[in-house]
Design a protein around this motif. Structure first.
Motif, mmCIF file in Angstrom:
data_model
loop_
_atom_site.group_PDB
_atom_site.id
_atom_site.type_symbol
_atom_site.label_atom_id
_atom_site.label_comp_id
_atom_site.label_asym_id
_atom_site.label_seq_id
_atom_site.Cartn_x
_atom_site.Cartn_y
_atom_site.Cartn_z
ATOM 1 N N SER A 227 0.826 -1.200 0.000
ATOM 2 C CA SER A 227 0.000 0.000 0.000
ATOM 3 C C SER A 227 0.864 1.255 0.000
ATOM 4 C CB SER A 227 -0.928 0.020 1.224
ATOM 5 O OG SER A 227 -0.162 0.042 2.422
ATOM 6 N N LEU A 228 0.203 2.381 -0.188
ATOM 7 C CA LEU A 228 0.811 3.704 -0.125
ATOM 8 C C LEU A 228 0.133 4.470 1.002
ATOM 9 C CD1 LEU A 228 2.542 6.066 -1.356
ATOM 10 C CD2 LEU A 228 0.527 6.583 -2.765
ATOM 11 N N GLN A 229 0.917 4.991 1.938
ATOM 12 C CA GLN A 229 0.360 5.751 3.048
ATOM 13 C C GLN A 229 0.749 7.218 2.911
ATOM 14 O OE1 GLN A 229 2.037 5.910 7.200
ATOM 15 N NE2 GLN A 229 0.226 4.668 7.652
ATOM 16 N N LEU A 230 -0.227 8.095 3.054
ATOM 17 C CA LEU A 230 -0.002 9.536 2.969
ATOM 18 C C LEU A 230 -0.397 10.175 4.296
ATOM 19 C CD1 LEU A 230 -1.783 10.086 -0.465
ATOM 20 C CD2 LEU A 230 0.679 9.839 -0.120
ATOM 21 N N VAL A 293 -4.122 8.794 5.047
ATOM 22 C CA VAL A 293 -4.903 8.025 4.088
ATOM 23 C C VAL A 293 -4.024 6.917 3.523
ATOM 24 C CG1 VAL A 293 -4.319 9.537 2.146
ATOM 25 C CG2 VAL A 293 -6.397 8.177 2.053
ATOM 26 N N ARG A 294 -4.651 5.773 3.263
ATOM 27 C CA ARG A 294 -3.912 4.641 2.717
ATOM 28 C C ARG A 294 -4.578 4.171 1.436
ATOM 29 N NH1 ARG A 294 -1.335 -0.362 6.012
ATOM 30 N NH2 ARG A 294 -0.594 1.465 7.151
ATOM 31 N N SER A 295 -3.755 4.003 0.402
ATOM 32 C CA SER A 295 -4.237 3.507 -0.881
ATOM 33 C C SER A 295 -3.770 2.068 -1.057
ATOM 34 C CB SER A 295 -3.696 4.373 -2.024
ATOM 35 O OG SER A 295 -3.983 3.802 -3.283
ATOM 36 N N GLU A 315 -6.927 27.782 -2.814
ATOM 37 C CA GLU A 315 -6.143 26.911 -3.690
ATOM 38 C C GLU A 315 -4.663 26.949 -3.308
ATOM 39 O OE1 GLU A 315 -7.103 27.823 -7.752
ATOM 40 O OE2 GLU A 315 -9.198 27.220 -7.516
ATOM 41 N N ALA A 316 -4.383 26.737 -2.029
ATOM 42 C CA ALA A 316 -2.998 26.739 -1.556
ATOM 43 C C ALA A 316 -2.274 25.457 -1.920
ATOM 44 C CB ALA A 316 -2.954 26.948 -0.041
ATOM 45 N N GLY A 317 -3.024 24.336 -2.062
ATOM 46 C CA GLY A 317 -2.395 23.092 -2.466
ATOM 47 C C GLY A 317 -2.256 22.088 -1.344
ATOM 48 N N PHE A 318 -1.210 21.253 -1.413
ATOM 49 C CA PHE A 318 -1.077 20.171 -0.445
ATOM 50 C C PHE A 318 0.380 19.939 -0.051
ATOM 51 C CE2 PHE A 318 -1.439 18.317 -4.738
ATOM 52 C CZ PHE A 318 -0.209 17.670 -4.853
ATOM 53 N N TYR A 319 0.517 19.362 1.136
ATOM 54 C CA TYR A 319 1.821 18.968 1.678
ATOM 55 C C TYR A 319 1.641 17.620 2.357
ATOM 56 C CZ TYR A 319 6.023 19.042 4.644
ATOM 57 O OH TYR A 319 7.202 18.725 5.263
ATOM 58 N N PHE A 320 2.342 16.583 1.841
ATOM 59 C CA PHE A 320 2.274 15.232 2.371
ATOM 60 C C PHE A 320 3.665 14.746 2.740
ATOM 61 C CE2 PHE A 320 -1.160 15.095 -0.892
ATOM 62 C CZ PHE A 320 -2.225 14.694 -0.107
ATOM 63 N N THR A 321 3.705 13.797 3.641
ATOM 64 C CA THR A 321 4.807 12.844 3.673
ATOM 65 C C THR A 321 4.208 11.511 3.240
ATOM 66 O OG1 THR A 321 4.457 12.309 6.019
ATOM 67 C CG2 THR A 321 6.082 14.014 5.483
ATOM 68 N N TYR A 322 5.013 10.665 2.624
ATOM 69 C CA TYR A 322 4.490 9.393 2.138
ATOM 70 C C TYR A 322 5.391 8.245 2.582
ATOM 71 C CZ TYR A 322 8.137 8.878 -1.415
ATOM 72 O OH TYR A 322 9.348 8.702 -2.051
ATOM 73 N N LYS A 323 4.804 7.057 2.621
ATOM 74 C CA LYS A 323 5.541 5.822 2.848
ATOM 75 C C LYS A 323 4.989 4.759 1.922
ATOM 76 C CE LYS A 323 6.697 6.462 7.760
ATOM 77 N NZ LYS A 323 6.560 5.890 9.134
ATOM 78 N N VAL A 324 5.863 4.035 1.258
ATOM 79 C CA VAL A 324 5.469 2.881 0.474
ATOM 80 C C VAL A 324 5.643 1.674 1.386
ATOM 81 C CG1 VAL A 324 5.976 1.454 -1.554
ATOM 82 C CG2 VAL A 324 6.145 3.966 -1.695
ATOM 83 N N LEU A 325 4.543 1.007 1.683
ATOM 84 C CA LEU A 325 4.541 -0.063 2.686
ATOM 85 C C LEU A 325 4.443 -1.442 2.030
ATOM 86 C CD1 LEU A 325 2.067 1.625 5.173
ATOM 87 C CD2 LEU A 325 4.562 1.647 5.274
#
Length: 325
Positions: A227-230, A293-295, A315-325
């Motif tokens: 999965s992908l975790q954001l 959120v997890r995909s 419309e400021a946008g987004f800021y994530f950290t991600y992990k590929v699990l």
């Protein structure tokens, strides 16, 4: 670690450093690694010509930090249809970016076998004479030519890169172009197991992303990936709906197009907001602000960002950290 230091490590192939070219405006580089820096007196138009270093070149990875004029928003004083980079901008092909960036990147196809031998990168600046509010322009752009020889496109790496910023000299000799080559159609690609993702011109939530964009953000998947975790630290895309629960799916991407309703969204396949019973695919407004959120999409790990021609003041946008699990 400075931007170009990171990219110098990223672009190592065959275990050795190649010379880094530093052309001036109007110059040409055929080096595997190229750094583009602000000249002392920047001209109104600065064009760099990137020439393929070999017949195997298939992509350019362009990492950038810059300070350019902010995009212009539609108003009664102009005829803009959507948020556009008008005063200052960086352009490659049909893509224009502007504003403030500290560490972002894009991928550009470079099909030498199809007859494309040169890619032009442009910095266009508005006149500063008589204008107020435009920043002093500056840029630091690193261009890495990625090669796709037969048998080298497998995304493989001996060194476990846990973050896009964790590159050490000891790891250099193990990095191959194939690990960095993005799947076709990806404007952004994150091959490491974890890292940071921001929308263009995020600038700590003080910027605004350009309108009329539609692009894929991709991640490396191996046989053990599940999965992908954001983890979202900021999320604000277009919608003015005050309810987070309403800023999902059909509200973000309605079945009937509207000329007044925002259709800015982030598409995350088979996504679930953790610690909730909420499943969705399209997210807009502030629906993911502060959420995890997890995909679990079984195919390629991908997100799609879309911005339309309807301007909202959110419309400021987004800021994530991600992990590929």
């Amino acid at each position: 670690m400075k931007l170009f230091t990171i990219l110098a490590v990223l672009s190592i192939a065959s275990g050795a450093f190649a010379a880094v070219a530093k052309p001036t405006c109007g110059g040409t580089s055929s080096s595997k690694d190229t750094q583009l820096l602000t000249p002392t007196n920047p001209p109104r138009e600065c064009v760099y010509h990137i020439k393929a270093t070999s017949s195997y070149v298939c992509q350019l990875r362009i990492d950038f930090a810059w300070t350019l004029g902010q995009p212009s928003v539609p108003s009664d004083e102009n005829d803009l249809a959507y948020v556009e980079c008008v005063n200052d901008y960086f352009q490659v092909g049909d893509l224009r970016l502007c504003g403030t960036e500290t560490n972002n990147h894009i991928y550009v196809p470079f099909n030498r076998t199809a007859g494309v031998t040169v890619v032009d990168l442009q910095i266009i600046l508005a006149s500063r004479v008589g204008y107020t509010g435009l920043p002093t322009p500056s840029w630091d752009i690193s261009v890495t030519q990625l090669e796709c020889p037969t048998g080298a496109s497998v995304r493989d790496l001996d060194f476990d890169m846990r973050s896009d910023l964790e590159f050490t000299p000891e790891a250099r000799a193990t990095i191959k172009d194939g690990f960095l080559v993005a799947p076709p159609g990806c404007l952004q690609y994150f091959p490491s197991k974890s890292g940071v993702i921001t929308s263009f011109n995020y600038n700590k939530a003080t910027g605004i992303y350009p309108g009329n964009m539609n692009y894929a953000i991709c991640f490396r998947r191996d046989t053990e990936t599940t999965s992908l975790q954001l983890r979202t630290y900021h999320f604000q895309l277009g919608s003015e709906n005050e309810s987070k629960l309403m800023s999902l799916d059909n509200y973000c991407y309605p079945q009937v197009r509207s000329s007044t309703k925002s259709q800015d969204y982030l598409l995350v396949p088979q996504a679930q907001i953790e610690n909730s019973d909420i499943f969705a695919t399209y997210f807009c407004g502030e629906s993911l602000d502060g959420a995890i959120v997890r995909s679990t999409n079984p195919g390629p790990l991908i997100m799609v960002f879309n911005s339309d021609a309807v301007y909202k003041k959110t419309e400021a946008g987004f800021y994530f950290t991600y992990k590929v699990l």
